[in-house]
Every structure is written in structure tokens, then in C-alpha cells.
Design an enzyme around this catalytic site. Structure first.
Site, short mmCIF file in Angstrom:
data_model
loop_
_atom_site.label_atom_id
_atom_site.label_comp_id
_atom_site.label_asym_id
_atom_site.label_seq_id
_atom_site.Cartn_x
_atom_site.Cartn_y
_atom_site.Cartn_z
N GLU A 28 -37.27 6.59 21.56
CA GLU A 28 -35.86 6.47 21.23
C GLU A 28 -35.34 5.16 21.83
O GLU A 28 -35.80 4.73 22.89
CB GLU A 28 -35.08 7.66 21.78
CG GLU A 28 -35.39 8.91 21.00
CD GLU A 28 -34.67 10.15 21.51
OE1 GLU A 28 -33.61 10.02 22.13
OE2 GLU A 28 -35.20 11.25 21.27
N LYS A 75 -51.31 12.74 20.45
CA LYS A 75 -49.88 12.68 20.77
C LYS A 75 -49.55 13.36 22.10
O LYS A 75 -48.91 12.77 22.97
CB LYS A 75 -49.08 13.31 19.63
CG LYS A 75 -47.60 13.42 19.87
CD LYS A 75 -46.97 12.06 20.06
CE LYS A 75 -45.56 12.17 20.61
NZ LYS A 75 -44.53 12.12 19.63
N CYS A 113 -38.74 14.90 24.36
CA CYS A 113 -40.20 14.88 24.14
C CYS A 113 -41.01 15.19 25.40
O CYS A 113 -41.66 16.23 25.46
CB CYS A 113 -40.62 13.53 23.59
SG CYS A 113 -40.02 13.29 21.92
N LYS A 122 -40.76 18.84 27.18
CA LYS A 122 -41.21 19.99 26.37
C LYS A 122 -42.66 19.80 25.91
O LYS A 122 -43.39 20.77 25.75
CB LYS A 122 -40.27 20.26 25.20
CG LYS A 122 -40.21 19.20 24.12
CD LYS A 122 -40.70 19.67 22.77
CE LYS A 122 -40.55 18.56 21.74
NZ LYS A 122 -41.57 18.47 20.75
C1 UDX Z 1 -41.52 9.33 24.63
C2 UDX Z 1 -42.78 8.47 24.42
O1 UDX Z 1 -42.65 7.26 25.15
C3 UDX Z 1 -43.00 8.19 22.94
O2 UDX Z 1 -44.21 7.48 22.75
C4 UDX Z 1 -43.05 9.52 22.20
O3 UDX Z 1 -43.18 9.29 20.81
C5 UDX Z 1 -41.80 10.34 22.47
O4 UDX Z 1 -41.63 10.51 23.87
P1 UDX Z 1 -38.88 8.82 24.66
O5 UDX Z 1 -38.69 10.29 24.90
O6 UDX Z 1 -38.03 8.13 23.67
O7 UDX Z 1 -40.41 8.55 24.20
O8 UDX Z 1 -38.65 8.12 26.06
P2 UDX Z 1 -39.47 7.20 27.08
O9 UDX Z 1 -39.10 5.79 26.89
O10 UDX Z 1 -40.90 7.55 27.05
O11 UDX Z 1 -38.84 7.70 28.45
C6 UDX Z 1 -38.95 9.07 28.85
C7 UDX Z 1 -38.25 9.30 30.15
O12 UDX Z 1 -38.99 8.74 31.22
C8 UDX Z 1 -36.84 8.75 30.26
O13 UDX Z 1 -36.01 9.73 30.84
C9 UDX Z 1 -37.00 7.55 31.19
O14 UDX Z 1 -35.84 7.29 31.92
C10 UDX Z 1 -38.14 8.02 32.08
N1 UDX Z 1 -38.92 6.93 32.70
C11 UDX Z 1 -39.61 6.06 31.92
C12 UDX Z 1 -38.99 6.82 34.08
O15 UDX Z 1 -38.38 7.62 34.80
N2 UDX Z 1 -39.74 5.82 34.64
C13 UDX Z 1 -40.43 4.94 33.89
O16 UDX Z 1 -41.10 4.07 34.47
C14 UDX Z 1 -40.37 5.05 32.49
#
Ligand code: UDX
Length: 439
Positions: A158, A210, A266, A269
Site C-alpha cells: 500500500e 506470498k 496483510c 493476519k
Molecule cells: C505488505 C508487504 O510488504 C507486501 O509485499 C504485501 O503484498 C502486502 O503486505 P503493506 O501491508 O502495504 O505490504 O505494508 P509494508 O510496507 O510491508 O509495511 C507493513 C508494516 O510494517 C507497516 O506497519 C510498517 O510501518 C511496518 N514496518 C515496515 C516497520 O515497522 N519497520 C520496517 O522497517 C518496515
């Protein structure tokens, strides 16, 4: 070749608009009639940078349309069409497992509506428990013998959904025939020409890619957050630790930012559904570590609340707390399992008056947490605050001048839950700056 997309959430709308951008004629379907009307009028019902412009462009070019009528969709698509199923697989209430109701219903309805036609390919993109594609293929064989199933997981993030769809790191397709592989190669021909790696595999491997990718990312985040816990106890600095680790190319710097941890629709869950599925397969021990990953992640939220209480001299009762950020991550208005709102609500329950500001997610937050107060700007949220909590790392918060914010608050205390603010700048402006995992 015509393409249909079933389900118009984050994944579906993005996929539909991007397939149209690749030059295909695309029709999206959703059971939600209001959503379909909004999309057809060029409105994306959530915030995703670049998506609404792309949607409007493709509708205007005549390549993209929407419906909620399966019969219309099947008649429009005709023989040889590719149907992508992009509906959600949320966590079941009170269980770790994924709720498969929407995926099953989407495939069944689709199969019935294309049953009388010639060949068609029904492609799952939803994140599902391993074994789903095979189970669905058996059912489709009964309902629509001319239809074939394939699985093509999606890895978009996202906030970067359009970019990730048009420039993916890799494409993964689970197929059972050369024809299905050929169809998918045709859809992604432009990306393959740009040397995007393609992995052609069987159903269970495609499904597992995935969930294992998301599990690995969750592990990385919880690893550095576990180090933050140790740093807090040992008086070390987790940011410097992370930097030093990241110079090892085998470790790298991405997803190694310590803070409040992961949330969203994502990662949380998906790791839980993966554990539940492993249990069903009799290999629960193999994924026992994910329970710890989940626990480390949840402890960061508790620690942030504790830190806020410490900063408020041991009690949150009657204190004014400003929360900057409500979305689970920046560049999104998604508040599903948002760590920021989770912390805000806990602090509120402990008797503080909490005022939240987020550049995009305030409306969504207000609906889910009506007992919190909401402000129209970061400065307004900070008004007379005893402590500010920075919980979603929007650029807007990094751009604020700590000297200007000072004039707004009652106490100059800030907790950086994302380790994203300039600690030196805030301290030199007279603030007590605290962050997770740092002295
Ligand atoms: C994730 C996967 O990255 C993606 O490939 C998949 O298709 C869907 O799930 P998304 O949920 O959009 O994507 O978010 P992402 O950018 O992965 O971040 C997930 C969470 O981790 C966020 O709450 C973010 O703040 C946190 N995060 C991310 C951290 O706390 N530290 C980090 O270093 C990176």
C-alpha cells in the site's frame, strides 16, 4: 484478450487500472453497488497515491469499466477471457485462520457465469492458505469444465501499489497447463520484456511464496524490535545497531527500522493464517517462531503506552496526549490493525484525553474510534499537550519545526514511535525526546 477483475479493494482496483494501463480492455466487478458507481465515476474510495489519476485516465481511454452484474461481466468477457479474483481473505473472528468465504463465493459465482462459454482462465490473486488453489480447481472442474484455474500472488505494498504492479520485483504463477502459462505470459509480456523475473511453478508453491515472503518481512521487523528491547535494557542505541548491521549486504537496511512495529491488512493476519494452516498440515512446530514474531510486535505497542505514562510522571489520568498518525503506515489511509490507533485507544482507556491527527486517515479513524478526539492539523493536535506521540512517519511530521511546536504544548515531551524524527533538532529545541530502543 479481455480481462476481468473480481473484487475492487486495494488489490483489485490497482490490478484493474494497471492491466488497462498495459493496454488491455478490463472490466472490474464488485458486489458493493455504491463502490462500483464511485469507481465508474472515477473515484477511488481509499487513498493510494497515483491510483485515482490512472483510473480516470483508463476510463477516459475506454479501456476500463465496472459492474456489479456477473452476467454482464461474463457476456462482455466472452471466450478466452482472463478473470482475476482479487477479493479479501481477512482473519476469522476469534481464530487465526483466514476467512475464505469471499474467495470461495467469487470463484463459484464466476464459474457458474462462464460455464456455458468456451475456455476461460480463472486466476486467483488473493492471499490464501496453501492448498486452496487445488481445492478450488476441483470445484471449478465440476461447475465449469471449460474453465481452468491458475494462481498468481500479488506483492504490492500500500502506498506504492501502482508502481509495484507495473514494476514488480518478480512475477509468480502457479499453473497446471502450458496454455495457462502462455496466457499469463501474454498478460505480463510488457513486464517480462523489461526483465522482471518470472517464476513458473505449481499451485502450492505459488501460494506459499506470498505467505512466506510476508513472514520473512515480519521476522525482519520483529528481529530489530527485539534488539530494541535488549538495547533498552542495556542502555544501547538500536538505531546505531541497525545501521551497523545494515552495512552487511547479507542483512541489508530494508525492513530493519525499529519502532512501533507492523500493522495493516496483510502482515499480521497473514502470519497468523500461515500458523493456522501449518497446524492443519501437522507442521505447526515449523512456524512456532512466528508466534514469537507476533508477540514481539504486540509488545512494542504496550511499551509505547508505558513510555507515554513514564513521560507523564507515572499517570495518564487527566493528561492531554497528542497522537501524530493514525494510518498503519504513511502514504495510506488504511487503519486496519493500526499500531498508532491501538496505542491511542489504550492511552485513552487509561484516562488521558487523546487528540489524533493524520494527513489522510482521520475520517476512517473517527468512524472506528469515536471516543478519541481529532484535529485538522499536527499543531492543533499538539495544543496544550502533556506529551506528543509520533506514531506514523508521514513526511509532514518530519517537516515540522520543533521550535514552533514548542509554543503550542504544555510540556515539551515527544515520543518518536517510528525513530523517524531528527532527535538532535528536537533536543536542541528544548524537547525531551524519547524513542523506542534508544537511550
Ligand atoms: C505488505 C508487504 O510488504 C507486501 O509485499 C504485501 O503484498 C502486502 O503486505 P503493506 O501491508 O502495504 O505490504 O505494508 P509494508 O510496507 O510491508 O509495511 C507493513 C508494516 O510494517 C507497516 O506497519 C510498517 O510501518 C511496518 N514496518 C515496515 C516497520 O515497522 N519497520 C520496517 O522497517 C518496515
Amino acid at each position: 484478450m479481455r480481462i476481468t477483475v473480481i473484487g475492487t479493494g486495494y488489490l483489485g482496483v490497482t490490478h484493474a487500472a494497471c492491466m488497462a494501463a498495459l493496454g488491455f480492455e478490463v472490466m472490474g466487478l464488485d458486489v458493493d453497488v455504491e463502490k462500483v458507481a464511485a469507481l465508474a465515476a472515477g473515484h477511488v474510495p481509499f487513498y493510494e497515491p497515483g491510483l485515482e489519476d490512472l483510473l480516470r485516465e483508463q476510463i477516459a481511454a475506454g479501456r476500463l469499466s465496472f459492474t456489479s452484474d456477473h452476467a454482464e461481466l461474463a457476456a462482455w468477457a466472452g471466450e478466452g477471457a482472463l478473470h482475476f479474483v482479487c477479493v479479501g481473505t481477512p482473519q476469522k473472528k476469534g481464530e487465526y485462520a483466514a476467512d475464505m468465504t469471499y474467495v470461495d463465493a467469487a470463484f463459484e459465482t464466476l464459474a457458474r457465469s462462464v460455464a456455458h462459454q468456451g475456455r476461460s482462465l480463472l486466476i486467483g490473486k488473493s492471499t490464501v492458505p496453501v492448498g486452496t488453489a487445488s481445492r478450488i480447481a476441483d470445484r471449478i472442474a465440476e461447475l465449469a469444465p471449460n474453465a481452468e484455474v491458475a494462481w498468481n500472488p500479488e506483492f504490492l505494498r500500500e502506498g506504492h501499489a501502482v508502481h509495484d504492479t507495473l514494476h514488480p520485483d518478480r512475477l509468480v504463477v502457479g499453473v497446471r497447463s502450458e496454455q495457462a502459462e502462455a496466457d499469463l505470459r501474454r498478460v505480463y509480456a510488457r513486464l517480462l520484456a523489461e526483465n522482471v523475473p518470472l517464476v513458473v511453478t505449481d499451485f502450492p508453491t505459488a501460494e506459499l511464496v506470498k505467505v512466506s515472503a510476508n513472514s520473512f518481512l515480519a521476522v525482519k521487523i520483529s528481529f530489530i524490535n527485539a534488539m530494541a528491547e535488549v538495547c533498552e535494557a542495556a542502555g544501547a542505541d538500536v538505531m546505531q545497531l541497525a545501521e551497523a548491521l545494515s552495512h552487511d549486504p547479507r542483512i541489508g537496511h530494508r525492513f530493519l527500522v525499529p519502532g512501533l512495529g507492523f500493522g495493516g491488512g496483510c502482515l499480521p493476519k497473514d502470519i497468523r493464517a500461515f500458523m493456522a494452516r501449518a497446524g492443519e498440515l501437522g507442521v505447526d512446530q515449523a512456524l512456532a517462531f512466528l508466534k514469537e514474531v507476533d508477540a514481539i510486535n504486540m509488545r512494542r505497542r504496550v511499551r509505547t503506552v508505558d513510555l507515554a505514562r513514564e513521560q507523564c510522571d507515572g499517570s495518564l489520568l487527566g493528561k492531554r496526549v497528542a497522537v501524530w498518525g493514525a494510518a498503519f503506515k504513511p502514504e495510506s489511509d488504511d487503519i486496519r490493525d493500526s499500531p498508532a490507533l491501538n496505542v491511542a485507544a489504550s492511552i485513552n482507556l487509561q484516562g488521558a484525553q487523546v487528540t489524533v491527527y493524520d494527513p489522510k486517515a482521520t475520517d476512517n479513524a473517527r468512524k472506528m474510534y469515536p471516543t478519541l478526539s481529532y484535529a485538522d492539523s499536527a499543531m492543533e493536535a499538539a495544543d496544550q499537550a502533556d506529551v506528543i506521540l509520533h506514531l506514523t512517519e508521514w513526511q509532514e511530521f518530519r517537516d515540522l519545526d520543533p521550535v514552533a511546536v514548542r509554543t503550542q504544548v504544555r510540556q515539551t515531551r515527544i515520543i518518536d514511535g517510528r525513530n523517524a524524527l531528527d532527535a538532535t533538532a528536537w533536543r536542541s529545541a528544548g524537547w525531551t525526546y524519547r524513542a523506542l530502543g534508544r537511550p
